[in-house]
Write a protein that holds these residues in place. Sequence first.
Motif, mmCIF file in Angstrom:
data_model
loop_
_atom_site.group_PDB
_atom_site.id
_atom_site.type_symbol
_atom_site.label_atom_id
_atom_site.label_comp_id
_atom_site.label_asym_id
_atom_site.label_seq_id
_atom_site.Cartn_x
_atom_site.Cartn_y
_atom_site.Cartn_z
ATOM 1 N N LYS A 182 0.842 -1.212 0.000
ATOM 2 C CA LYS A 182 0.000 0.000 0.000
ATOM 3 C C LYS A 182 0.874 1.259 0.000
ATOM 4 C CE LYS A 182 -3.971 -2.064 0.147
ATOM 5 N NZ LYS A 182 -3.509 -3.233 -0.579
ATOM 6 N N THR A 185 -1.352 4.787 -0.254
ATOM 7 C CA THR A 185 -2.410 5.082 0.731
ATOM 8 C C THR A 185 -2.401 6.568 1.071
ATOM 9 O OG1 THR A 185 -2.234 2.875 1.628
ATOM 10 C CG2 THR A 185 -3.245 4.500 3.067
ATOM 11 N N LYS A 188 -4.794 10.858 -3.428
ATOM 12 C CA LYS A 188 -5.966 10.903 -4.323
ATOM 13 C C LYS A 188 -5.447 11.023 -5.753
ATOM 14 C CE LYS A 188 -10.457 13.089 -4.725
ATOM 15 N NZ LYS A 188 -11.421 13.944 -4.063
ATOM 16 N N ARG A 223 -5.772 1.719 -7.159
ATOM 17 C CA ARG A 223 -6.659 1.358 -6.046
ATOM 18 C C ARG A 223 -6.044 0.222 -5.208
ATOM 19 N NH1 ARG A 223 -10.377 -3.450 -5.255
ATOM 20 N NH2 ARG A 223 -11.331 -2.859 -3.299
ATOM 21 N N ALA A 227 -4.567 3.880 -3.148
ATOM 22 C CA ALA A 227 -4.984 5.248 -3.483
ATOM 23 C C ALA A 227 -6.506 5.355 -3.570
ATOM 24 C CB ALA A 227 -4.377 5.668 -4.818
ATOM 25 N N GLN A 228 -6.983 6.590 -3.351
ATOM 26 C CA GLN A 228 -8.386 6.893 -3.648
ATOM 27 C C GLN A 228 -8.402 7.290 -5.118
ATOM 28 O OE1 GLN A 228 -9.917 10.115 -1.291
ATOM 29 N NE2 GLN A 228 -11.770 10.222 -2.538
ATOM 30 N N VAL A 229 -9.189 6.599 -5.932
ATOM 31 C CA VAL A 229 -9.071 6.784 -7.379
ATOM 32 C C VAL A 229 -10.354 7.339 -7.999
ATOM 33 C CG1 VAL A 229 -8.580 5.628 -9.579
ATOM 34 C CG2 VAL A 229 -7.428 4.869 -7.506
ATOM 35 N N GLY A 243 -14.008 -0.506 -6.488
ATOM 36 C CA GLY A 243 -13.425 0.422 -5.519
ATOM 37 C C GLY A 243 -12.963 1.748 -6.079
ATOM 38 N N VAL A 244 -13.386 2.068 -7.297
ATOM 39 C CA VAL A 244 -12.943 3.287 -7.975
ATOM 40 C C VAL A 244 -14.165 4.158 -8.247
ATOM 41 C CG1 VAL A 244 -12.233 3.948 -10.319
ATOM 42 C CG2 VAL A 244 -10.886 2.281 -9.050
ATOM 43 N N THR A 245 -14.033 5.491 -8.145
ATOM 44 C CA THR A 245 -15.158 6.369 -8.511
ATOM 45 C C THR A 245 -15.079 6.631 -10.012
ATOM 46 O OG1 THR A 245 -15.017 7.426 -6.367
ATOM 47 C CG2 THR A 245 -16.251 8.607 -8.056
ATOM 48 N N GLN A 262 -12.032 18.569 -10.148
ATOM 49 C CA GLN A 262 -11.412 17.710 -9.130
ATOM 50 C C GLN A 262 -9.979 18.110 -8.806
ATOM 51 O OE1 GLN A 262 -12.863 15.101 -7.686
ATOM 52 N NE2 GLN A 262 -14.671 14.771 -8.970
ATOM 53 N N CYS A 266 -6.580 16.716 -5.842
ATOM 54 C CA CYS A 266 -5.780 15.557 -6.286
ATOM 55 C C CYS A 266 -4.299 15.694 -5.959
ATOM 56 C CB CYS A 266 -5.911 15.377 -7.797
ATOM 57 S SG CYS A 266 -7.570 14.959 -8.282
#
Length: 398
Positions: A182, A185, A188, A223, A227-229, A243-245, A262, A266
Amino acid sequence: MLKNKQIILGVSGGIAAYKSVELLRLLTKAGADVHVIMTRSAQEFVTPLTFQALSSNAVHTELFNLLSEQKIGHISLADRADLFIVAPATANVIGKIAGGIADDMLTTTIMATKAPVLFAPAMNVNMYKNQIYQENEQKLRRYGYLFEAPVSGSLACGWEGEGKLASPEAIFESALAALTKKDLTGRKILITAGPTREEIDPVRYISNHSSGKMGYALARCARMRGAQVILVSGPTSLMKPAGVTLVEVTSAMDMQREVMAQVAECDVIIKAAAVADYRPSKRSSSKIKKDVDCTAIELVKNPDILATLGNMDRRPFLVGFAAETNSLKKNASKKLAEKNLDMIVANDVSQIDAGFNVDNNRAMIFFKDGRNVECPLMPKKRLADVILGYIAVELLEG
Ligand code: PMT
């Protein structure tokens, strides 16, 4: 992907037990050594022989079986696991673990393992919504247990709603994520993927051959690394990575709007999308008739999204792609400098085995400080991992 990984697959009693056969197949295909533990009620739905044949390992069913305890006991199983998956996980098994009860081979081994445990619950919608079940799940989540949430649909019991086991593919993705380092982590990352479509009239458009595969592989891999993706994607036929937007767009102007909305949030933006450089100056609201032999469509230039990002005073770490058909090094280095990027991934899109709309790619990665790295032909998933590995290092050092 899962070579040298030891996975324990726990199967508890529910109609969805048959789906864990498919999950086992995905895990072994990816190279994992899988040991299956079945509860007594799971054996009412699928036979141990099925799992044994597909895993090439003995299936564990009894805690007090002298022979199997002597060969490979429950503590040894618990110790050797890199990951423990329970799919389907019934309310009963989850309740037992939340209550600290270990009264059969499955619950005893889960309690004894130090490996990450991923539950994929499946049950009747009312059981799933029951406050007692929800509190048990929340308690386990607080203790670091992982969950692949069930999906909505028609349930075997006749009810409609949440409680259906997540797909074997989704559980497999979460298993991969649980086993991946990870190093992203808390970051973004926005990734653009696919082509854009520039409409001429209601039935026609200008576009390109991008399938989205490269960008989706990056999103999936980012992801996995924690990461927040956010994946801003032009039209593709690909499944949304778990798990991805996902933000779906059509034109370059749509893509620019979503990216700019966005950007402030980021840490990294990776622009793998093949954005159309031009769009028709006017979109006809009705289908253009073919009653003239020859017509011309006037084009205007689209905004260069990446260059706009590069010009910002405070900007995220920026990674561009360069799709070239000749002078790859020269053109990519020029784009890196002109668009003020941190990295650029250059690929030769004139080749049939790489680039657009295939599963593999070969590339050269150029860095701002003049370094470059050559990546030979490899699956896009692997190239995504290589690119994100470099990004993780650059972020750490930067
Ligand atoms: O989708 P696949 O089938 O998997 O194919 C992958 C790919 C070949 C599309 C991908 O690897 C790739 O090369 N993507 C970039 C394609 C491209 O538009 O390259 P370019 O050299 O024209 O643009 C350079 C960079 O500027 C790109 O990061 C692009 O996203 C960006 N750009 C370009 C034009 C524009 N108006 N706005 C932009 O942001």
